[in-house]
Design an enzyme around this catalytic site. Structure first.
Site, mmCIF file in Angstrom:
data_model
loop_
_atom_site.group_PDB
_atom_site.id
_atom_site.type_symbol
_atom_site.label_atom_id
_atom_site.label_comp_id
_atom_site.label_asym_id
_atom_site.label_seq_id
_atom_site.Cartn_x
_atom_site.Cartn_y
_atom_site.Cartn_z
ATOM 1 N N LYS A 133 2.138 -8.875 9.104
ATOM 2 C CA LYS A 133 1.191 -9.590 8.237
ATOM 3 C C LYS A 133 0.381 -10.597 9.044
ATOM 4 C CE LYS A 133 4.085 -8.631 4.341
ATOM 5 N NZ LYS A 133 5.228 -8.958 3.521
ATOM 6 N N GLN A 173 8.102 -13.796 0.876
ATOM 7 C CA GLN A 173 8.688 -12.598 1.482
ATOM 8 C C GLN A 173 10.034 -12.267 0.835
ATOM 9 O OE1 GLN A 173 7.247 -10.624 3.954
ATOM 10 N NE2 GLN A 173 8.970 -9.267 3.521
ATOM 11 N N ASP A 180 0.589 -10.510 -3.592
ATOM 12 C CA ASP A 180 1.538 -9.397 -3.675
ATOM 13 C C ASP A 180 1.413 -8.675 -5.021
ATOM 14 O OD1 ASP A 180 3.105 -8.538 -1.635
ATOM 15 O OD2 ASP A 180 4.777 -9.916 -2.011
#
Ligand code: NAP
Length: 283
Positions: free
Chosen positions: A48, A92, A115
């Site tokens: 990322k 995460q 996300d």
């Protein structure tokens, strides 16, 4: 037969994003929050960061101790929610077991939820409205778009009903006009559905779960699974070597769906930035 090249499409998407971001005076900012030191998470976070640096985003990685509790994590998220210079927040997964994941996921402001996992963004997808969508299924839709695969009217069979992949996948396909069957571990006679699929998307997480006897001739096979075979080699859910001669399109593992997940995270960061500023177009 065409092997869908996710790596190539990822590079195209990142290039287009980089070009757009180069024209912005204020660069979008992505913040990744990690609690603990999970090995796989460390790898994903590095990917990322690489993506963010390549496109030209500002990037911050907040790495917290495994022992952090839900309230402390909430405080950090709330601070980032209030910070106008932060456009995208990603927590995460997996989080340590003692953390209330649902509370944490929904604490991220929906307009910063790159996300696409908050209840609000999932609901907007359900209503076929513009929002930040879950990156993996969104990446698969982008592959269809870039390979000129029109899903309208096709029978799409999705195996797996997770909030992360299977469910949003089924909804995106429904919104795009496919006829969708969503299968899972309780589905009886799975082959009955897979053999009828024009598009088969496997999001199960079991090596070589789909073989040639389960797929229709000239179908489109999308393999989301990331597994290890008996020799510990990376593989998908589909027995690729057996299936490949039968189908029209197939995604390999690695190099198919995986690269698109990080590409669409990049896309979501710019989309979040633009939506926060009332700008409508994004590539
Ligand atoms: P998950 O939450 O474990 O969901 C797996 C799904 O498969 C569940 O819905 C489960 O059904 C279903 N399933 C399990 N056994 C089955 C069977 N025998 N027959 C039919 N359905 C069955 O996993 P996930 O997060 O969705 O991820 C799925 C796979 O995709 C994993 O390998 C993961 O590593 C991979 N993945 C890849 C990417 C990428 O970027 N390429 C991104 C995310 C995930 P129930 O709901 O009934 O239990």
């Amino acid at each position: 037969m065409t092997i869908i090249d996710g790596k190539k499409i990822k590079e195209q998407v990142l290039e287009e994003l980089k070009e757009e971001v180069s024209k912005l005076d204020i660069k979008p900012t992505l913040v990744v929050i990690q609690a603990g030191n999970d090995d796989a998470s460390n790898v994903y976070i590095r990917q990322k960061e690489k993506m963010a640096n390549y496109i030209g985003y500002n990037y911050r990685h907040i790495k917290l101790a495994e022992e952090i509790n839900t309230d402390e994590l909430l405080k950090i998220i709330n601070k980032l929610n209030e910070d106008d210079s932060v456009n995208g927040i990603l927590v995460q997964m997996p989080l340590p077991k003692h953390i209330d994941i649902d509370t944490i996921q929904n604490a991220v402001l929906p307009e910063k939820d790159v996300d696409g996992l908050t209840d609000v963004n999932a609901g907007l997808l359900f209503h076929n409205k513009k929002a930040l969508f879950s990156c993996t299924p969104y990446g698969i839709m982008e592959l269809f778009k870039r390979y000129n695969i029109c899903v309208e009217g096709l029978h799409a069979v999705v195996i797996g009903r997770s909030n992360l992949v299977g469910k949003p996948m089924s909804m995106m396909l429904t919104n795009a006009g496919a006829t969708v069957t969503l299968c899972h571990s309780k589905t009886k006679n799975l082959e009955k559905y897979t053999k009828d699929a024009d598009i088969l998307i496997s999001c199960v997480g079991k090596a070589k779960f789909i073989d040639d006897t389960m797929v229709k001739d000239d179908s489109i096979i999308i393999d989301v699974g990331i597994n290890r075979d008996n020799n510990l080699k990376l593989c998908g859910d589909v027995d690729y070597d057996k299936v490949i001669s039968k189908v029209k399109y197939i995604t390999p593992v690695p190099g198919g769906v995986g690269p698109m997940t990080v590409a669409m995270l990049g896309y979501n960061v710019l989309l979040a930035y633009k939506m926060q500023r009332g700008i409508n177009n994004v590539i």
